[in-house]
Design a protein around this motif. Structure first.
Motif, PDB file in Angstrom:
ATOM      1  N   ALA A  82       8.912   2.429   2.353  1.00 15.21           N
ATOM      2  CA  ALA A  82       8.139   2.241   3.582  1.00 15.21           C
ATOM      3  C   ALA A  82       8.113   0.779   3.988  1.00 15.21           C
ATOM      4  O   ALA A  82       8.313   0.448   5.166  1.00 15.21           O
ATOM      5  CB  ALA A  82       6.717   2.763   3.381  1.00 15.21           C
ATOM      6  N   LEU A 107       3.685   8.453  -1.155  1.00 16.36           N
ATOM      7  CA  LEU A 107       2.897   7.234  -1.016  1.00 16.36           C
ATOM      8  C   LEU A 107       2.269   6.833  -2.344  1.00 16.36           C
ATOM      9  O   LEU A 107       1.844   7.672  -3.131  1.00 16.36           O
ATOM     10  CB  LEU A 107       1.813   7.423   0.050  1.00 16.36           C
ATOM     11  CG  LEU A 107       2.343   7.725   1.462  1.00 16.36           C
ATOM     12  CD1 LEU A 107       1.194   7.970   2.419  1.00 16.36           C
ATOM     13  CD2 LEU A 107       3.224   6.601   1.961  1.00 16.36           C
ATOM     14  N   ARG A 128       6.903   4.809  12.655  1.00 16.37           N
ATOM     15  CA  ARG A 128       7.746   4.687  11.469  1.00 16.37           C
ATOM     16  C   ARG A 128       9.204   4.559  11.896  1.00 16.37           C
ATOM     17  O   ARG A 128       9.660   5.287  12.771  1.00 16.37           O
ATOM     18  CB  ARG A 128       7.569   5.910  10.548  1.00 16.37           C
ATOM     19  CG  ARG A 128       6.148   6.028  10.044  1.00 16.37           C
ATOM     20  CD  ARG A 128       5.968   7.166   9.062  1.00 16.37           C
ATOM     21  NE  ARG A 128       4.557   7.272   8.695  1.00 16.37           N
ATOM     22  CZ  ARG A 128       4.054   8.166   7.841  1.00 16.37           C
ATOM     23  NH1 ARG A 128       4.883   9.032   7.254  1.00 16.37           N
ATOM     24  NH2 ARG A 128       2.767   8.190   7.570  1.00 16.37           N
ATOM     25  N   TYR A 152       1.274   2.328  10.105  1.00 12.73           N
ATOM     26  CA  TYR A 152       2.182   3.310   9.505  1.00 12.73           C
ATOM     27  C   TYR A 152       1.491   4.656   9.335  1.00 12.73           C
ATOM     28  O   TYR A 152       2.122   5.699   9.370  1.00 12.73           O
ATOM     29  CB  TYR A 152       2.638   2.760   8.155  1.00 12.73           C
ATOM     30  CG  TYR A 152       3.592   3.632   7.388  1.00 12.73           C
ATOM     31  CD1 TYR A 152       4.958   3.593   7.654  1.00 12.73           C
ATOM     32  CD2 TYR A 152       3.133   4.464   6.368  1.00 12.73           C
ATOM     33  CE1 TYR A 152       5.845   4.380   6.921  1.00 12.73           C
ATOM     34  CE2 TYR A 152       4.011   5.240   5.638  1.00 12.73           C
ATOM     35  CZ  TYR A 152       5.361   5.203   5.916  1.00 12.73           C
ATOM     36  OH  TYR A 152       6.236   5.973   5.193  1.00 12.73           O
ATOM     37  N   ASP A 153       0.185   4.609   9.114  1.00 10.03           N
ATOM     38  CA  ASP A 153      -0.641   5.815   9.057  1.00 10.03           C
ATOM     39  C   ASP A 153      -2.054   5.422   9.463  1.00 10.03           C
ATOM     40  O   ASP A 153      -2.301   4.281   9.877  1.00 10.03           O
ATOM     41  CB  ASP A 153      -0.585   6.478   7.672  1.00 10.03           C
ATOM     42  CG  ASP A 153      -1.258   5.668   6.573  1.00 10.03           C
ATOM     43  OD1 ASP A 153      -1.815   4.576   6.863  1.00 10.03           O
ATOM     44  OD2 ASP A 153      -1.241   6.110   5.410  1.00 10.03           O
ATOM     45  N   LYS A 184       0.805  -1.237   0.000  1.00 11.63           N
ATOM     46  CA  LYS A 184       0.000   0.000   0.000  1.00 11.63           C
ATOM     47  C   LYS A 184       0.832   1.277   0.000  1.00 11.63           C
ATOM     48  O   LYS A 184       0.348   2.332  -0.395  1.00 11.63           O
ATOM     49  CB  LYS A 184      -0.918   0.024   1.237  1.00 11.63           C
ATOM     50  CG  LYS A 184      -1.671  -1.261   1.546  1.00 11.63           C
ATOM     51  CD  LYS A 184      -2.550  -1.714   0.423  1.00 11.63           C
ATOM     52  CE  LYS A 184      -3.425  -2.900   0.817  1.00 11.63           C
ATOM     53  NZ  LYS A 184      -2.714  -4.087   1.306  1.00 11.63           N
ATOM     54  N   TYR A 185       2.088   1.201   0.447  1.00 14.93           N
ATOM     55  CA  TYR A 185       2.835   2.425   0.701  1.00 14.93           C
ATOM     56  C   TYR A 185       4.027   2.654  -0.220  1.00 14.93           C
ATOM     57  O   TYR A 185       4.493   3.782  -0.346  1.00 14.93           O
ATOM     58  CB  TYR A 185       3.356   2.429   2.146  1.00 14.93           C
ATOM     59  CG  TYR A 185       2.272   2.410   3.180  1.00 14.93           C
ATOM     60  CD1 TYR A 185       1.506   3.536   3.435  1.00 14.93           C
ATOM     61  CD2 TYR A 185       2.009   1.260   3.923  1.00 14.93           C
ATOM     62  CE1 TYR A 185       0.506   3.530   4.399  1.00 14.93           C
ATOM     63  CE2 TYR A 185       1.021   1.234   4.887  1.00 14.93           C
ATOM     64  CZ  TYR A 185       0.272   2.380   5.124  1.00 14.93           C
ATOM     65  OH  TYR A 185      -0.704   2.360   6.072  1.00 14.93           O
TER      66      TYR A 185
END
Length: 433
Positions: free
Chosen positions: A60, A273, A111, A81-82, A55-56
């Motif tokens: 990441a 991202l 992170r 992570y978010d 996803k990142y």
């Protein structure tokens, strides 16, 4: 302090004066979020690794996500992570939600960064997202909300909202310049503020021919007033469908933004991202040089990864840690408030403690924040402790007060001292606090 008893690098303890400031700022943000019709949501701190994987982006997932294996189940997990990917997961299993769904979430993320000023390994994000609307008005509302939120935190001026659109980048990079792997190029450009234009050019030159590199450098150097930059891009690349879609969306969106003087179109903004699909933005303070304090954008495909159904979404995040660091440096904030306590009850003799205890309970019942010494300290020690914390009201209780069913109130700001009957104390204090 012994080294082994410190928090790990990039993690911090927060004493009361910092927490009081943090809670005050977070409360202000929540008020703005609620004003725009957003409701609270929370998600777990830990997710399955497969939820976050893919996803990142490469950096990441290979270096920044805190990933671990459960020794009992052998299942792989990760610290979030978010707050955006957990939201997308939540949406995918709650497709009966009324759309657009507007939520805010405030919580820690992790992170594996190299710690430095304004960059920590554990920090709070303050997110707001609109799920279910593909229209420019949703993006405009996010920009308006973020500007109002930053202003509510004391930054009335001294910041810009940098805006770009991933479709502009895709249309130009992939179709006009024929770049097959644009994500790699985006990641290099995303380092512009850290490494400078010359080093960006150097890294691009290792992957692309000089002619393409020069066109990219010219493109990412375009920055200025929205109308001028957007019109320039339309004239140059407007025949490209993706660019045209971005142009139309941005024009409609910008027409609904309240504080256009805060907006700068910046074609060097790419947001690292992978999941962004449309308008993207960052809020950057002019001083101090601390990086972006807010960022976000449109991500129409993320929830669909989980649900198999495309669900448009847009959102943004405010980094409260950088806001606090910047506000303290600029003198917008201070750490003068050491306690939430409004009143300290000071008993002069030990035999008056029970009477003082009853006074404290009475005031708490009436809604005041009250402290009473629990260590049987002498009267002067109680007073010194209260003064060190800058507690605004001191209530003295001695034999005379106990016998007459009164208290003596001392206002530390005005040096006023008054004797009040216990039956009137709550009303009197209301006029003093």
């Amino acid at each position: 302090m012994s080294k082994e008893f410190r928090p790990p690098r990039g993690f911090r303890d927060f004493p009361p004066e910092i927490m009081i400031l943090r809670k005050s700022l977070i409360s202000k943000l929540e008020n703005v979020f609620k004003k725009y019709g957003f409701d609270p949501l929370d998600t777990p701190s830990v997710e399955y690794w497969e939820t976050l994987s893919g996803k990142y982006g490469e950096e990441a997932e290979n270096r920044l996500i805190w990933r671990f294996k459960d020794p009992w189940s052998e299942r792989e997990y990760a610290l979030r992570y978010d707050l955006t990917v957990p939201l997308a997961r939540f949406i995918s299993s709650h497709l009966d939600l009324q759309m657009p769904f507007k939520r805010y979430q405030i919580g820690p993320v992790w992170r594996h960064e190299e710690p430095q000023k304004g960059r920590y390994r554990e920090f709070y994000q303050c997110d707001a997202d609109i799920v279910g609307s593909p229209y420019p008005e949703a993006d405009a509302e996010m920009i308006n909300l973020i500007i109002d939120a930053v202003k509510s935190l004391g930054f009335e001026s001294g910041f810009d909202v940098r805006i770009n659109d991933r479709r502009l980048l895709s249309g130009i990079f992939e179709q006009e310049l024929n770049i097959k792997s644009p994500i790699t190029i985006y990641r290099i450009i995303d380092k512009l503020d850290k490494i400078g234009i010359d080093n960006v050019k150097k890294e691009l030159s290792q992957l692309l021919n000089n002619d393409v590199v020069e066109k990219i450098i010219d493109l990412i150097s375009m920055k200025g007033k929205p109308n001028e930059i957007v019109e320039n891009i339309d004239k140059k690349y407007g025949k490209n469908t993706l660019v045209k879609n971005a142009y139309d969306h941005l024009n409609e969106m910008l027409g609904l933004v309240n504080n256009k003087d805060k907006v700068v179109i910046d074609l060097s903004l790419v947001r690292g991202l992978d999941y962004y699909t449309g308008p993207i933005y960052e809020v950057v303070l002019k001083e101090p040089k601390i990086g972006s304090v807010s960022g976000g954008g449109r991500y129409d495909n993320l929830a669909g990864i989980f649900s198999g159904k495309q669900i448009p979404a847009t959102g943004g995040s405010i980094g409260i840690e950088r806001i606090i660091d910047a506000g303290l440096e600029l003198g917008i904030y201070n750490l003068d408030k050491k306690t939430f306590t409004e009143i300290q009850i000071i008993f002069i003799e030990e035999e008056t403690f029970k009477y003082a205890w009853d006074v404290a309970n009475l005031l708490r019942f009436n809604g005041y924040n009250v402290k009473i010494d629990l260590n049987r300290s002498k009267e002067d020690q109680q007073r010194k402790k209260a003064n060190k914390l800058k507690i605004p009201l001191l209530i003295f209780v001695g034999k005379k007060e106990k016998e007459t069913n009164t208290v003596t109130i001392y206002n530390t700001k005005t040096n006023e001292r008054i004797n009040v009957n216990i039956s009137e104390i709550a009303v009197k204090i209301k006029n003093l606090i």
